[in-house]
Design an enzyme around this catalytic site. Structure first.
Site: not given
Ligand code: PEP
Length: 249
Positions: A97, A9-11, A95, A234-235, A167, A173, A213
């Site tokens: 976010e 997930n590149w956000k 998600h 993600g990150g 999640e 994150g 994470s």
């Protein structure tokens, strides 16, 4: 055996040029890797470039959200038909976010999930508790509520492609990873809920991913657990080497 799915997930990161550069590095690193399914979900603006450069590869492309209507006066939204038209096969739905910052509710998650399934996209439906809910002992209730509402009025037949991602919001994150034991407990709650709604056979083949994470350093401890069917990253998915190391845990 459920084939694991490792999704990025590149956000809100990367331009089309940066997307092409990522895949130039990433594809050779994972070429021939067929143990797991690999999906990359970039921002909408990068989807066309991502589909183009991953053609004939072992990497599929997903979006980060989808609207429930095919078209209409819904400024800023994208429909399932639009995603399919550019070659997208997967989509993240619900998600945290989106839920936290953009007013996504259990009901809109359900509408988006239905639209994705109707259209033939593979949805990755995210559920997970926030820290206060975990500390108050409410994790199971939250997961049950999110699943029941997300799966509402969807038949097992329609849900065939469904993937769920657990999640925990406190792990996204933050660098805090849930232990494999915490993940296993949450996955059991989700699988029980899927059994209630869709039946035992369906629940036995449902893939439940973990996200929060995930890094090259902790990927194998998580992925080696039989009940963890993959990861939503993600990150650590923004860097080709790091995401390839996770895929090849
Ligand atoms: C995510 O965006 O779904 C996620 C799990 O992020 P991170 O890996 O950065 O915690």
């Amino acid at each position: 055996m459920r084939k694991k799915l490792i999704a990025a997930n590149w956000k809100m990161y990367k331009t089309p040029e940066e997307t092409r550069a990522f895949f130039r590095d990433f594809l050779p690193l994972v070429s021939g890797h067929d143990r797991d399914e690999i999906v990359v979900c970039p921002p909408y603006i990068d989807l066309t470039a991502a589909v183009e450069v991953t053609k004939n590869s072992n990497v599929a492309v997903g979006a980060q959200n989808v609207h429930w209507k095919n078209e209409g006066a819904f400024t800023g939204e994208i429909s399932a038909l639009m995603l399919l038209s550019v070659g997208v096969t997967h989509v993240i739905v619900g998600h945290s976010e989106r839920r936290q910052y953009f007013g996504e509710t259990d009901d809109t998650v359900n509408l988006r999930l239905k639209a994705a399934l109707e259209s033939g996209l593979t949805p990755i439906c995210c559920v997970g508790e926030v820290l206060e809910e975990r500390e108050a002992g409410l994790t199971d209730d939250v997961l049950r509520r999110q699943c029941v509402r997300a799966f509402h009025a969807i038949s097992a037949k329609k849900a065939a492609k469904l993937v769920v991602a657990y999640e925990p919001v406190w792990a996204i994150g933050t660098g805090k990873t849930a232990t494999p034991e915490i993940v296993a407990e949450a996955h059991a709650v989700i699988r029980r809920e899927a059994t209630e709604v869709f039946g035992e056979d369906f629940a036995a083949q449902l893939r439940i991913l973990y996200g929060g994470s995930v890094k090259p350093e902790n990927a194998s401890a998580l992925m080696e657990k039989e009940e963890i069917d993959g990861a939503l990253v993600g990150g650590a998915s923004l860097d080709a080497k790091s995401f390839a190391a996770i895929v090849k845990y």
